[in-house]
Scaffold this motif. Structure first.
Motif, mmCIF file in Angstrom:
data_model
loop_
_atom_site.group_PDB
_atom_site.id
_atom_site.type_symbol
_atom_site.label_atom_id
_atom_site.label_comp_id
_atom_site.label_asym_id
_atom_site.label_seq_id
_atom_site.Cartn_x
_atom_site.Cartn_y
_atom_site.Cartn_z
ATOM 1 N N UNK A 46 0.832 -1.210 0.000
ATOM 2 C CA UNK A 46 0.000 0.000 0.000
ATOM 3 C C UNK A 46 0.866 1.260 0.000
ATOM 4 N N UNK A 47 1.946 1.243 0.787
ATOM 5 C CA UNK A 47 2.816 2.418 0.862
ATOM 6 C C UNK A 47 3.522 2.667 -0.468
ATOM 7 N N UNK A 48 3.978 1.588 -1.100
ATOM 8 C CA UNK A 48 4.652 1.733 -2.397
ATOM 9 C C UNK A 48 3.690 2.293 -3.430
ATOM 10 N N UNK A 49 2.482 1.746 -3.457
ATOM 11 C CA UNK A 49 1.488 2.257 -4.406
ATOM 12 C C UNK A 49 1.180 3.726 -4.173
ATOM 13 N N UNK A 50 1.017 4.099 -2.884
ATOM 14 C CA UNK A 50 0.713 5.487 -2.561
ATOM 15 C C UNK A 50 1.851 6.410 -2.946
ATOM 16 N N UNK A 51 3.090 5.985 -2.626
ATOM 17 C CA UNK A 51 4.264 6.817 -2.933
ATOM 18 C C UNK A 51 4.421 7.016 -4.428
ATOM 19 N N UNK A 52 4.224 5.957 -5.214
ATOM 20 C CA UNK A 52 4.411 6.053 -6.660
ATOM 21 C C UNK A 52 3.260 6.816 -7.322
ATOM 22 N N UNK A 53 2.075 6.729 -6.741
ATOM 23 C CA UNK A 53 0.947 7.455 -7.320
ATOM 24 C C UNK A 53 1.081 8.967 -7.120
ATOM 25 N N UNK A 54 1.869 9.346 -6.085
ATOM 26 C CA UNK A 54 2.060 10.776 -5.815
ATOM 27 C C UNK A 54 3.174 11.373 -6.665
#
Length: 332
Positions: free
Chosen positions: A323-331
Protein backbone atom coordinates in the motif's frame (compact mmCIF):
# COMPACT_ATOMS: atom_id res chain seq x y z
CA UNK A 1 8.32 -47.90 -8.95
CA UNK A 2 4.69 -47.73 -10.16
CA UNK A 3 3.47 -47.52 -6.54
CA UNK A 4 5.88 -44.65 -5.83
CA UNK A 5 4.91 -42.83 -9.04
CA UNK A 6 1.27 -42.87 -8.02
CA UNK A 7 1.30 -42.34 -4.27
CA UNK A 8 4.55 -40.34 -3.84
CA UNK A 9 4.34 -38.31 -7.05
CA UNK A 10 6.30 -35.23 -6.04
CA UNK A 11 6.64 -34.11 -9.67
CA UNK A 12 2.85 -33.91 -10.05
CA UNK A 13 2.62 -32.02 -6.76
CA UNK A 14 5.09 -29.43 -8.08
CA UNK A 15 3.04 -28.99 -11.25
CA UNK A 16 -0.17 -28.52 -9.25
CA UNK A 17 1.64 -25.93 -7.12
CA UNK A 18 2.66 -23.92 -10.19
CA UNK A 19 -0.75 -24.16 -11.90
CA UNK A 20 -2.42 -23.08 -8.66
CA UNK A 21 -0.01 -20.14 -8.34
CA UNK A 22 -0.94 -18.93 -11.81
CA UNK A 23 -4.62 -19.31 -10.94
CA UNK A 24 -4.63 -17.54 -7.56
CA UNK A 25 -2.33 -14.71 -8.67
CA UNK A 26 -4.37 -13.89 -11.78
CA UNK A 27 -6.86 -11.59 -9.95
CA UNK A 28 -3.95 -9.26 -9.11
CA UNK A 29 -3.91 -8.06 -12.73
CA UNK A 30 -7.19 -9.32 -14.22
CA UNK A 31 -9.00 -6.33 -15.77
CA UNK A 32 -6.35 -4.04 -14.26
CA UNK A 33 -3.76 -1.91 -15.99
CA UNK A 34 -0.08 -2.73 -15.68
CA UNK A 35 1.92 0.24 -14.44
CA UNK A 36 4.94 0.84 -12.24
CA UNK A 37 2.77 1.34 -9.15
CA UNK A 38 0.94 -1.99 -9.53
CA UNK A 39 4.07 -3.90 -10.52
CA UNK A 40 6.13 -2.62 -7.60
CA UNK A 41 3.35 -3.40 -5.15
CA UNK A 42 2.95 -6.92 -6.54
CA UNK A 43 6.68 -7.67 -6.36
CA UNK A 44 6.96 -6.36 -2.79
CA UNK A 45 4.04 -8.46 -1.58
CA UNK A 46 5.29 -11.59 -3.39
CA UNK A 47 8.74 -11.19 -1.85
CA UNK A 48 7.36 -10.97 1.69
CA UNK A 49 5.04 -13.90 1.06
CA UNK A 50 7.87 -16.29 0.17
CA UNK A 51 11.31 -15.14 1.27
CA UNK A 52 11.04 -14.51 5.05
CA UNK A 53 10.10 -18.09 5.97
CA UNK A 54 12.55 -19.41 3.39
CA UNK A 55 15.32 -17.37 5.03
CA UNK A 56 14.50 -18.80 8.46
CA UNK A 57 14.53 -22.41 7.21
CA UNK A 58 17.75 -21.69 5.33
CA UNK A 59 19.39 -20.35 8.50
CA UNK A 60 18.30 -23.42 10.48
CA UNK A 61 19.65 -25.70 7.74
CA UNK A 62 22.94 -23.78 7.75
CA UNK A 63 23.40 -24.31 11.49
CA UNK A 64 22.49 -27.98 11.07
CA UNK A 65 25.04 -28.74 8.32
CA UNK A 66 27.75 -26.94 10.29
CA UNK A 67 27.00 -28.82 13.49
CA UNK A 68 28.58 -32.06 14.70
CA UNK A 69 25.08 -33.53 14.84
CA UNK A 70 24.96 -33.70 11.02
CA UNK A 71 27.97 -36.08 11.09
CA UNK A 72 25.96 -38.77 12.86
CA UNK A 73 25.67 -41.78 10.59
CA UNK A 74 22.34 -43.31 9.60
CA UNK A 75 23.20 -46.95 8.73
CA UNK A 76 19.94 -47.67 6.90
CA UNK A 77 20.16 -44.56 4.68
CA UNK A 78 20.78 -44.70 0.92
CA UNK A 79 23.04 -42.48 -1.19
CA UNK A 80 20.24 -39.99 -1.84
CA UNK A 81 19.61 -39.54 1.87
CA UNK A 82 23.33 -39.13 2.57
CA UNK A 83 23.43 -36.28 0.06
CA UNK A 84 20.56 -34.34 1.64
CA UNK A 85 21.93 -31.53 3.85
CA UNK A 86 25.31 -33.23 4.04
CA UNK A 87 27.69 -32.15 6.80
CA UNK A 88 29.71 -29.01 6.09
CA UNK A 89 28.49 -28.71 2.49
CA UNK A 90 30.75 -26.18 0.66
CA UNK A 91 29.16 -22.73 0.85
CA UNK A 92 30.81 -19.66 -0.60
CA UNK A 93 29.42 -16.24 0.29
CA UNK A 94 27.64 -15.96 -3.06
CA UNK A 95 26.08 -19.43 -2.75
CA UNK A 96 24.91 -18.64 0.77
CA UNK A 97 23.22 -15.45 -0.40
CA UNK A 98 21.54 -17.36 -3.24
CA UNK A 99 20.29 -19.95 -0.74
CA UNK A 100 18.61 -17.25 1.34
CA UNK A 101 16.69 -15.90 -1.67
CA UNK A 102 15.78 -19.28 -3.13
CA UNK A 103 18.27 -19.36 -6.00
CA UNK A 104 20.41 -22.26 -4.76
CA UNK A 105 19.37 -25.63 -3.33
CA UNK A 106 22.41 -26.43 -1.17
CA UNK A 107 20.56 -25.76 2.11
CA UNK A 108 16.92 -26.21 1.07
CA UNK A 109 16.72 -29.02 -1.53
CA UNK A 110 13.35 -27.85 -2.89
CA UNK A 111 14.67 -24.34 -3.56
CA UNK A 112 14.57 -24.95 -7.31
CA UNK A 113 10.77 -24.70 -7.12
CA UNK A 114 11.05 -21.46 -5.14
CA UNK A 115 13.39 -20.11 -7.83
CA UNK A 116 10.81 -20.98 -10.49
CA UNK A 117 8.08 -19.29 -8.46
CA UNK A 118 10.06 -16.08 -7.90
CA UNK A 119 11.51 -15.77 -11.40
CA UNK A 120 8.24 -16.46 -13.20
CA UNK A 121 6.59 -13.93 -10.85
CA UNK A 122 8.72 -11.24 -12.55
CA UNK A 123 6.82 -11.74 -15.82
CA UNK A 124 3.57 -13.10 -14.42
CA UNK A 125 1.69 -9.76 -14.60
CA UNK A 126 2.42 -9.65 -18.32
CA UNK A 127 1.40 -13.28 -18.75
CA UNK A 128 -1.90 -12.50 -17.00
CA UNK A 129 -2.60 -9.60 -19.33
CA UNK A 130 -1.74 -11.70 -22.39
CA UNK A 131 -3.81 -14.69 -21.28
CA UNK A 132 -6.86 -12.69 -20.19
CA UNK A 133 -6.92 -10.37 -23.18
CA UNK A 134 -7.90 -11.27 -26.73
CA UNK A 135 -8.39 -14.96 -27.39
CA UNK A 136 -5.74 -15.12 -30.13
CA UNK A 137 -3.17 -13.58 -27.80
CA UNK A 138 -4.01 -16.06 -25.03
CA UNK A 139 -3.64 -18.99 -27.44
CA UNK A 140 -0.38 -17.60 -28.79
CA UNK A 141 0.99 -17.15 -25.26
CA UNK A 142 0.18 -20.76 -24.43
CA UNK A 143 1.79 -22.02 -27.65
CA UNK A 144 4.96 -19.98 -27.08
CA UNK A 145 5.23 -21.07 -23.43
CA UNK A 146 4.74 -24.72 -24.44
CA UNK A 147 7.33 -24.49 -27.22
CA UNK A 148 9.87 -22.85 -24.90
CA UNK A 149 9.34 -25.57 -22.28
CA UNK A 150 10.36 -28.23 -24.80
CA UNK A 151 13.29 -26.18 -26.12
CA UNK A 152 14.63 -25.53 -22.61
CA UNK A 153 14.08 -29.09 -21.36
CA UNK A 154 17.74 -30.12 -21.70
CA UNK A 155 19.19 -26.86 -20.42
CA UNK A 156 19.85 -27.95 -16.85
CA UNK A 157 18.67 -26.39 -13.61
CA UNK A 158 18.87 -22.79 -14.79
CA UNK A 159 16.32 -23.48 -17.51
CA UNK A 160 13.66 -24.88 -15.15
CA UNK A 161 11.74 -21.57 -14.80
CA UNK A 162 11.30 -21.65 -18.59
CA UNK A 163 10.27 -25.31 -18.53
CA UNK A 164 7.61 -24.74 -15.88
CA UNK A 165 6.37 -21.30 -17.00
CA UNK A 166 3.75 -23.06 -19.11
CA UNK A 167 2.18 -24.43 -15.90
CA UNK A 168 1.60 -20.87 -14.67
CA UNK A 169 0.08 -20.03 -18.05
CA UNK A 170 -2.29 -23.00 -17.73
CA UNK A 171 -3.33 -21.70 -14.31
CA UNK A 172 -4.00 -18.22 -15.70
CA UNK A 173 -6.05 -19.66 -18.57
CA UNK A 174 -8.04 -21.69 -16.03
CA UNK A 175 -8.87 -18.46 -14.22
CA UNK A 176 -9.91 -16.87 -17.51
CA UNK A 177 -12.25 -19.75 -18.29
CA UNK A 178 -13.72 -19.57 -14.79
CA UNK A 179 -14.43 -15.85 -15.19
CA UNK A 180 -16.05 -16.41 -18.59
CA UNK A 181 -18.21 -19.41 -17.76
CA UNK A 182 -18.25 -20.33 -14.05
CA UNK A 183 -20.31 -23.46 -14.71
CA UNK A 184 -19.97 -26.68 -12.77
CA UNK A 185 -19.10 -29.85 -14.58
CA UNK A 186 -19.95 -33.35 -13.47
CA UNK A 187 -17.96 -34.74 -10.56
CA UNK A 188 -17.09 -37.65 -12.85
CA UNK A 189 -14.74 -35.35 -14.78
CA UNK A 190 -13.15 -34.20 -11.52
CA UNK A 191 -12.32 -37.69 -10.33
CA UNK A 192 -11.18 -38.69 -13.83
CA UNK A 193 -8.77 -35.72 -13.74
CA UNK A 194 -7.45 -36.82 -10.32
CA UNK A 195 -6.80 -40.31 -11.69
CA UNK A 196 -5.20 -38.80 -14.80
CA UNK A 197 -2.94 -36.58 -12.71
CA UNK A 198 -1.56 -39.32 -10.45
CA UNK A 199 -1.26 -41.79 -13.32
CA UNK A 200 0.10 -39.46 -16.00
CA UNK A 201 3.72 -40.60 -15.64
CA UNK A 202 2.87 -44.29 -16.02
CA UNK A 203 0.50 -43.54 -18.90
CA UNK A 204 3.13 -41.58 -20.83
CA UNK A 205 5.80 -44.19 -20.16
CA UNK A 206 3.53 -46.80 -21.76
CA UNK A 207 2.55 -44.59 -24.71
CA UNK A 208 6.10 -43.37 -25.46
CA UNK A 209 7.88 -46.62 -24.65
CA UNK A 210 10.22 -44.78 -22.28
CA UNK A 211 11.20 -46.28 -18.96
CA UNK A 212 11.41 -43.84 -16.04
CA UNK A 213 10.68 -40.45 -17.63
CA UNK A 214 12.92 -37.59 -16.46
CA UNK A 215 11.56 -35.68 -13.48
CA UNK A 216 11.36 -32.43 -15.46
CA UNK A 217 10.01 -33.92 -18.69
CA UNK A 218 8.10 -31.10 -20.47
CA UNK A 219 5.42 -33.35 -22.00
CA UNK A 220 4.69 -34.93 -18.63
CA UNK A 221 4.54 -31.50 -17.01
CA UNK A 222 2.12 -30.24 -19.65
CA UNK A 223 -0.21 -33.24 -19.36
CA UNK A 224 -0.22 -33.00 -15.56
CA UNK A 225 -0.86 -29.25 -15.78
CA UNK A 226 -3.99 -29.84 -17.86
CA UNK A 227 -5.31 -32.41 -15.40
CA UNK A 228 -4.47 -30.02 -12.55
CA UNK A 229 -6.39 -27.24 -14.31
CA UNK A 230 -9.52 -29.42 -14.52
CA UNK A 231 -9.20 -30.23 -10.81
CA UNK A 232 -8.71 -26.59 -9.80
CA UNK A 233 -11.63 -25.44 -11.96
CA UNK A 234 -13.85 -28.06 -10.34
CA UNK A 235 -12.87 -26.97 -6.84
CA UNK A 236 -13.37 -23.30 -7.74
CA UNK A 237 -16.91 -23.98 -8.95
CA UNK A 238 -17.84 -25.57 -5.61
CA UNK A 239 -18.15 -29.19 -6.65
CA UNK A 240 -18.73 -32.04 -4.22
CA UNK A 241 -15.04 -32.41 -3.37
CA UNK A 242 -14.59 -28.69 -2.69
CA UNK A 243 -17.24 -28.93 0.02
CA UNK A 244 -15.45 -31.90 1.57
CA UNK A 245 -12.14 -30.02 1.48
CA UNK A 246 -13.68 -27.03 3.26
CA UNK A 247 -13.66 -28.73 6.66
CA UNK A 248 -11.70 -26.78 9.23
CA UNK A 249 -8.73 -29.09 9.73
CA UNK A 250 -8.10 -29.35 5.97
CA UNK A 251 -8.26 -25.57 5.62
CA UNK A 252 -5.74 -25.40 8.47
CA UNK A 253 -3.44 -27.80 6.63
CA UNK A 254 -3.71 -25.59 3.57
CA UNK A 255 -2.76 -22.54 5.63
CA UNK A 256 0.44 -24.15 6.95
CA UNK A 257 1.29 -26.12 3.79
CA UNK A 258 4.07 -23.76 2.69
CA UNK A 259 5.84 -24.26 6.00
CA UNK A 260 5.46 -28.04 5.76
CA UNK A 261 6.93 -27.94 2.27
CA UNK A 262 9.96 -25.91 3.30
CA UNK A 263 10.82 -27.64 6.57
CA UNK A 264 10.14 -31.32 5.91
CA UNK A 265 13.59 -32.26 4.54
CA UNK A 266 15.32 -30.73 7.56
CA UNK A 267 12.93 -32.54 9.88
CA UNK A 268 13.53 -35.88 8.14
CA UNK A 269 17.34 -35.79 8.47
CA UNK A 270 17.15 -34.70 12.11
CA UNK A 271 14.56 -37.29 13.12
CA UNK A 272 16.47 -40.07 11.32
CA UNK A 273 19.60 -39.32 13.32
CA UNK A 274 17.76 -39.05 16.61
CA UNK A 275 15.97 -42.37 16.04
CA UNK A 276 18.85 -44.39 14.53
CA UNK A 277 19.52 -46.63 17.53
CA UNK A 278 15.81 -47.27 18.02
CA UNK A 279 15.15 -48.10 14.33
CA UNK A 280 18.12 -50.41 13.63
CA UNK A 281 16.48 -53.71 14.69
CA UNK A 282 13.54 -53.24 12.31
CA UNK A 283 13.11 -53.85 8.58
CA UNK A 284 13.21 -50.92 6.14
CA UNK A 285 9.40 -50.70 5.69
CA UNK A 286 8.94 -50.69 9.47
CA UNK A 287 11.68 -48.06 9.87
CA UNK A 288 9.91 -45.87 7.33
CA UNK A 289 6.57 -46.21 9.11
CA UNK A 290 8.06 -45.54 12.56
CA UNK A 291 9.81 -42.43 11.25
CA UNK A 292 6.66 -41.17 9.53
CA UNK A 293 4.82 -40.42 12.78
CA UNK A 294 7.42 -38.13 14.43
CA UNK A 295 8.31 -36.53 11.08
CA UNK A 296 4.66 -35.60 10.52
CA UNK A 297 4.20 -34.42 14.10
CA UNK A 298 7.32 -32.23 14.10
CA UNK A 299 6.68 -30.89 10.59
CA UNK A 300 3.10 -29.92 11.46
CA UNK A 301 4.14 -28.27 14.72
CA UNK A 302 7.02 -26.39 13.07
CA UNK A 303 4.82 -25.30 10.16
CA UNK A 304 2.10 -24.04 12.49
CA UNK A 305 4.64 -22.07 14.53
CA UNK A 306 6.10 -20.65 11.30
CA UNK A 307 2.65 -19.70 10.00
CA UNK A 308 1.63 -18.02 13.23
CA UNK A 309 4.83 -16.16 14.03
CA UNK A 310 6.58 -15.71 10.65
CA UNK A 311 4.22 -16.01 7.70
CA UNK A 312 1.30 -13.98 9.08
CA UNK A 313 3.41 -11.07 10.41
CA UNK A 314 5.48 -10.83 7.22
CA UNK A 315 2.41 -11.20 5.00
CA UNK A 316 0.85 -8.30 6.88
CA UNK A 317 4.08 -6.35 6.50
CA UNK A 318 4.10 -7.09 2.78
CA UNK A 319 0.53 -5.84 2.40
CA UNK A 320 1.36 -2.69 4.35
CA UNK A 321 4.47 -2.01 2.24
CA UNK A 322 2.49 -2.73 -0.92
CA UNK A 323 0.00 0.00 0.00
CA UNK A 324 2.82 2.42 0.86
CA UNK A 325 4.65 1.73 -2.40
CA UNK A 326 1.49 2.26 -4.41
CA UNK A 327 0.71 5.49 -2.56
CA UNK A 328 4.26 6.82 -2.93
CA UNK A 329 4.41 6.05 -6.66
CA UNK A 330 0.95 7.46 -7.32
CA UNK A 331 2.06 10.78 -5.81
CA UNK A 332 4.90 11.09 -8.19
Amino acid sequence: MTFQNIFFNSQAAVVVFFVLSGFVLSPSFFNKSINVRELAGFYVRRFFRIVPLLAVVTALSFFYVKSAFSTWKVPFANSWFDGVLAHDVPLSASILVKCFVGMNSALVPQNWTIACELLVALILPFLVKACTGRLWLAVLTFIIATALSFIAADGGGKSLPVVYAVDFVVGILTFRILQSHDKRYSDVFFYAAVIGLVGARNMLEVLTGQVDLPFNDPLLSLVEAIFAAVIIYGLATKNHMSRLLSVRWLVWLGDISFGIYLVHFLVIVIVARLMTSFLLPYSLPTQTFLMLIPVLAVSLAAAYFAFRFIEIPFNDLGKSLQRRVRTALSRG
